[in-house]
Design a protein around this motif. Structure first.
Motif: not given
Length: 473
Positions: A251-261, A264-272, A422-425
Motif C-alpha cells: 500500500n503506497p500510503e501505509t506500507g501494508e503488504v497487499l496479498t490475496i489469501g 486478503d489485503t489486496y482485494t480490500r485495497y482494490l475495493i477501497g 480493473a485489477n491489472l490496472f
C-alpha cells in the motif's frame, strides 16, 4: 497529404494547410501537416502516416509540448485522428491549451496489404508504429519548433495498453530491429507523460486476472450447466493469486503488504479504491441527483452512502452491478480457437492464421483429461509468441533492470462500470508506486465505462497535463 523533404524523414515545413476554428469564443489558428509519412520503409503506407497540428501562437513562441492522440483499440489498426472526426474535441482542446498535437495511424490485427496481414506477428505491430511516430516527432523537433522532451501519449483500451508500453519501454533495444525494418527515424522513442485509459495489458496473465475478478463466485449465473469451464476457470484464477502474491505489492500510503489469501489485503485495497471513485461521484450529486441514483433499480444494494463516503456492500454485488461480466465463456482473451479473440488475431500469422500466446493458459488446459492435444498446440503457439508477449507487458520493464527509459509522469484512469480487468490496472499502478519515483495520478471513474476517460473528463486531464508540461518549465 503533406510530405517530407525528398529522400529523408525531415518534414517539409512549407507543405501545410492553414486552418481556423473557434472554440468557446476563442479563435484557434493552426497549421495542419496532413498524413505525413513517419517511416521511410512503410509496409502499410496508408496507415503509417500522421497528422500534425501546430498552433500559430505556439510556433511563434517555440518550445510547445506535444500531445499525441492515437486511436488504436481492440488490437486493431487506426487512422490518424482529425478535428472533424474527434468525438470529444481533444485535438482542439490541445491546440487551445498551446500544445502541438500529433495523431499517427498504425497497423493492427486486420491490416492487409497485398494479401499479407502486416499488422500481425510475434507481437502486435501497433506498438512498433507508435514508437516510430514518437521517434519522428523527436527527429523533427527543431523544424516544428516544439519540445520533444514534453510528449504526452494518450490511449484507450488496447491503445491504453500501448500508452502504458510507451511509458515503460522507452528506447528499449528489444524494439530496435522492428523499427529498423520499417525505416523509423534515428531518434529516441521515450515519452514524458503516459495518459493511460482502461488499458488492455499483461497478456500473459490477462485471462487469469479476468477469471479471478469475474469469477463464478462473483458473477451471477456464470458457467451454469458447464462444470468443466467452471473447473478450468477456478484453476486459472488460482494462478492469478500466485502471480499477485509474488510481487509483494505494498500500500503506497501505509506500507501494508497487499496479498490475496489470509486477510486478503489486496482485494480490500482494490475495493477501497473503487469506493473512493464512488465517493467522488456521489459527493458531486445534489439531493435530487442522489435520490434518483439510489432509486434506480439497477443501483440497488451496490453501495451505501453516509453523506461523506460510499461503501461497496460486497464484491459480488459490485461485480454484478458492473454488468457481471462482458464475456461469458472461458478464455476471453486467449481461448479456444473455435471462439477466437482479437488478441489471437494480433498474435496470428501474416497469412491470416490465428495463434495462442499465453503459456499460463496452456499449462492450465493441459491439466484436464482429453485436452492434451489442444494444450500441446497451445504451448507451441505460446512458445513462438513468448518473446513478443514479454515485450508488450509493461510489468516486465518497470523496476526490473531492463534497459529502457521510464516516463516520469503518469495519468491513469479506468472505468468503474462495464470495465474489464480493473485489477491489472491496479497492479500497474502499484508497481509504479512501489518501484519508481514517477509521479502517478491514478483513479477509477465510477460511472465511466471501458472508454477514453481523459477525453471525456477533459478539464481534469488538461489541468494535470498543464501542471507538468507548462508550469514546471
Amino acid at each position: 497529404m503533406s510530405k517530407n523533404i525528398a529522400g529523408t524523414l525531415h518534414i517539409d515545413v512549407e507543405d501545410y494547410e492553414v486552418c481556423k476554428y473557434v472554440v468557446d469564443g476563442a479563435e484557434i489558428l493552426y497549421r495542419l501537416y496532413a498524413e505525413v509519412p513517419y517511416v521511410s520503409k512503410p509496409n502499410a503506407p496508408h496507415l503509417q502516416v500522421m497528422n500534425v497540428y501546430v498552433p500559430e501562437e505556439a510556433l511563434e513562441k517555440g518550445g510547445a509540448p506535444i500531445l499525441l492522440s492515437q486511436l488504436t483499440g481492440g488490437m486493431g489498426e487506426a487512422e490518424p485522428n482529425t478535428v472533424e472526426t474527434d468525438r470529444y474535441g481533444y485535438i482542439l482542446r490541445g491546440l487551445k491549451e498551446g500544445y502541438v498535437v500529433a495523431s499517427p495511424g498504425a497497423r493492427g490485427r486486420e491490416t492487409v496489404v497485398d494479401s499479407v496481414y502486416v499488422g500481425r506477428g510475434d507481437l502486435p505491430m501497433s506498438i512498433v508504429d507508435l514508437k516510430a511516430a514518437v521517434a519522428y516527432l523527436r527527429y523533427n523537433e527543431e523544424a516544428l519548433r516544439c519540445d520533444a522532451e514534453r510528449i504526452i501519449f494518450d490511449g484507450t483500451s488496447s491503445g491504453g495498453g500501448m500508452a502504458a508500453l510507451m511509458g515503460s519501454t522507452g528506447n528499449s533495444p528489444y524494439f530496435k530491429p522492428y523499427l529498423q525494418e520499417i525505416g523509423a527515424a534515428d531518434a529516441r522513442d521515450d515519452i514524458f507523460l503516459a495518459s493511460v485509459n482502461s488499458p488492455i495489458t499483461d497478456m500473459e496473465h490477462i485471462d487469469a486476472a479476468y477469471e479471478w475478478w469475474f469469477s463464478a463466485d462473483n458473477a451471477e449465473g456464470l458457467y451454469e450447466g458447464d462444470p468443466l469451464s467452471e473447473k478450468m476457470s477456478r484453476a486459472l484464477a488460482e494462478t492469478y493469486v500466485d502471480y499477485v502474491n509474488s510481487y509483494e505489492f505494498k500500500n503506497p500510503e501505509t506500507g501494508e503488504v497487499l496479498t490475496i489469501g489470509e486477510g486478503d489485503t489486496y482485494t480490500r485495497y482494490l475495493i477501497g479504491k473503487l469506493e473512493e471513485a464512488a465517493t467522488i461521484y456521489l459527493a458531486g450529486l445534489d439531493d435530487e441527483g442522489l435520490k434518483a441514483w439510489f432509486n434506480d433499480a439497477h443501483n440497488k444494494n451496490v453501495v451505501t452512502w453516509d453523506g461523506e463516503k460510499a461503501h461497496i456492500t460486497s464484491v459480488r454485488n459490485y461485480i454484478n452491478w458492473n454488468t457481471g461480466r462482458w464475456m461469458k465463456y472461458f478464455g476471453c482473451y486467449d481461448g479456444f480457437l473455435s471462439k477466437p479473440s482479437r488478441e489471437n488475431e494480433a498474435f496470428g500469422t501474416t497469412d491470416g492464421g490465428l495463434r495462442h500466446f499465453s503459456r499460463t493458459m496452456a499449462k492450465v488446459v493441459a491439466g484436464f483429461a482429453g485436452y492434451e492435444e489442444i494444450a500441446d498446440q497451445w504451448q507451441k503457439d505460446a512458445a513462438v509468441n513468448c518473446h513478443g508477449e514479454y515485450m508488450i507487458n509493461p510489468m516486465n520493464f518497470i523496476g526490473t533492470g531492463e534497459e529502457c527509459t521510464l516516463a516520469p509522469v503518469w495519468y491513469m484512469r479506468c472505468g468503474g462500470r462495464r470495465e474489464t480487468t480493473a485489477n491489472l490496472f491496479l497492479n500497474l499502478y502499484l508497481l509504479l508506486e512501489n518501484k519508481t519515483d514517477a509521479v502517478v495520478n491514478f483513479r477509477y471513474s465510477w460511472m465511466q465505462r471501458h472508454t477514453c476517460i481523459s477525453n471525456i473528463e477533459i478539464d481534469e486531464a488538461f489541468e494535470f497535463y498543464n501542471k507538468y508540461c507548462f508550469e514546471g518549465k
